[in-house]
Design a protein around this motif. Structure first.
Motif, short mmCIF file in Angstrom:
data_model
loop_
_atom_site.label_atom_id
_atom_site.label_comp_id
_atom_site.label_asym_id
_atom_site.label_seq_id
_atom_site.Cartn_x
_atom_site.Cartn_y
_atom_site.Cartn_z
N GLY A 299 -1.63 13.75 10.46
CA GLY A 299 -1.63 12.14 10.15
C GLY A 299 -1.72 11.98 8.64
N LEU A 300 -0.89 12.37 7.82
CA LEU A 300 -0.80 11.80 6.24
C LEU A 300 0.28 10.76 6.35
N ILE A 301 -0.09 9.84 5.38
CA ILE A 301 0.54 8.47 5.25
C ILE A 301 1.46 8.73 4.11
N TYR A 302 2.60 8.34 4.19
CA TYR A 302 3.77 8.53 3.30
C TYR A 302 4.20 7.11 3.20
N SER A 303 5.20 6.74 2.02
CA SER A 303 5.60 5.67 1.84
C SER A 303 7.13 6.02 2.21
N SER A 304 8.04 4.99 2.38
CA SER A 304 9.25 5.10 3.14
C SER A 304 10.35 5.62 1.97
N ASP A 305 10.09 5.17 0.83
CA ASP A 305 10.95 5.80 -0.46
C ASP A 305 10.48 7.18 -0.66
N VAL B 11 2.30 8.96 9.19
CA VAL B 11 2.54 7.51 9.06
C VAL B 11 3.46 7.36 8.01
N VAL B 12 4.42 6.22 8.28
CA VAL B 12 5.20 6.01 7.29
C VAL B 12 5.17 4.40 7.05
N GLU C 88 -1.24 6.24 -0.10
CA GLU C 88 -0.17 7.12 0.08
C GLU C 88 -0.89 8.54 -0.09
N HIS C 89 -0.31 9.49 0.95
CA HIS C 89 -1.02 10.92 1.10
C HIS C 89 -2.55 10.87 1.60
N ARG C 90 -3.20 9.65 2.02
CA ARG C 90 -4.41 9.82 2.48
C ARG C 90 -4.12 10.38 4.18
#
Length: 254
Positions: free
Chosen positions: A54-60, A30-31, A38-40
């Motif tokens: 399914g890790l969460i990343y920020s778009s930058d 997920v972005v 972040e990284h959850r």
């Protein structure tokens, strides 16, 4: 199929939950714009039992190309904003990755870029990607062709804090050649979304009504779009394009 998701607001979370529980999809990442979460792990955050990454990343944190090298996907699902296209558009086009966009509206320049992406891959764009609302619009257009003399009223209901007229209601009005001013609005409580089309015949009425009970309804629409877009040639498609074959009741659709 491996999927990536842009956007993790209320609707994005609901869609992620549906994707995680589906046997057809594997949520790779997920972005979102924010660094929050972040990284959850999405499964852990949503409380869904799943072994998907399914890790969460920020778009930058990563360019789309780098993220896709690390965690490749077959389909990118966009519930972010019209700016999300700038993040993944070039990579999706060059790699032939299918796109399912549920963005409410695109400015003219962004829409042209979406069409540019669709020259080399399959893109589905639907401002309201629920199966029910798209079925309702097709059925309403058919009924108007059958009985063009009927009176038609459009009523939309949403939560009390929603200030603007529903974009879906405007799309329904446009499909039926009615003005936006003809739409009746109701704002009350925590209604997620109700759209009703009333056809007034001389001696009968027909009511076509769709209600989103929870936001997971958008996830069901995403699964339908992702499942049906795979066999298509490159191009820009609507949910109507995917649903219309089912109106040919003499043939089964796969």
């Amino acid at each position: 199929m491996n999927v990536g998701l842009l956007g993790f607001g209320k609707t994005g979370k609901a869609v992620a939950s549906v994707l995680l529980q589906s046997d057809e999809t594997r949520l790779q990442w997920v972005v979102r714009k924010s660094h929050t979460l972040e990284h959850r792990s999405v499964p852990e955050f949503l409380g869904v039992a799943s072994d998907e990454p399914g890790l969460i990343y920020s778009s930058d944190e990563f360019e789309a190309e780098e993220l896709l090298d690390r965690l490749p996907v077959d389909v990118i699902i966009d519930f972010s904003s019209e700016q999300g296209l700038e993040y993944y558009g070039k990579a999706a086009r060059s790699r032939g990755i299918a796109v399912v966009s549920a963005i409410s509206s695109y400015a003219a320049q962004k829409l042209e870029y979406l069409k540019y992406v669709a020259e080399k891959t399959r893109v589905v764009w639907s401002p309201n990607i629920t199966i029910g609302i798209n079925f309702l619009m097709i059925a309403a257009r058919i009924l108007k062709r059958i009985a063009p003399y009927t009176d038609i009223e459009i009523v939309e209901e949403h939560f009390k804090a929603k200030p603007e007229v529903s974009g879906t209601a405007k799309k329904i009005a446009a499909a039926l050649d009615l003005s936006d001013e003809s739409i009746k609005t109701v704002r009350a409580g925590g209604i997620i979304g109700v759209h009703e089309i009333l056809f007034g015949f001389p001696f009968q009425t027909v009511r076509l009504k769709h209600e989103s009970i929870t936001r997971e309804a958008f996830g069901n629409g995403v699964l339908f779009a992702a499942r049906h877009i795979g066999a298509k040639e490159a191009g820009l498609y609507s949910m109507e394009d995917l649903l219309l074959p089912y109106f040919n009741t003499g043939h089964a659709c796969g």
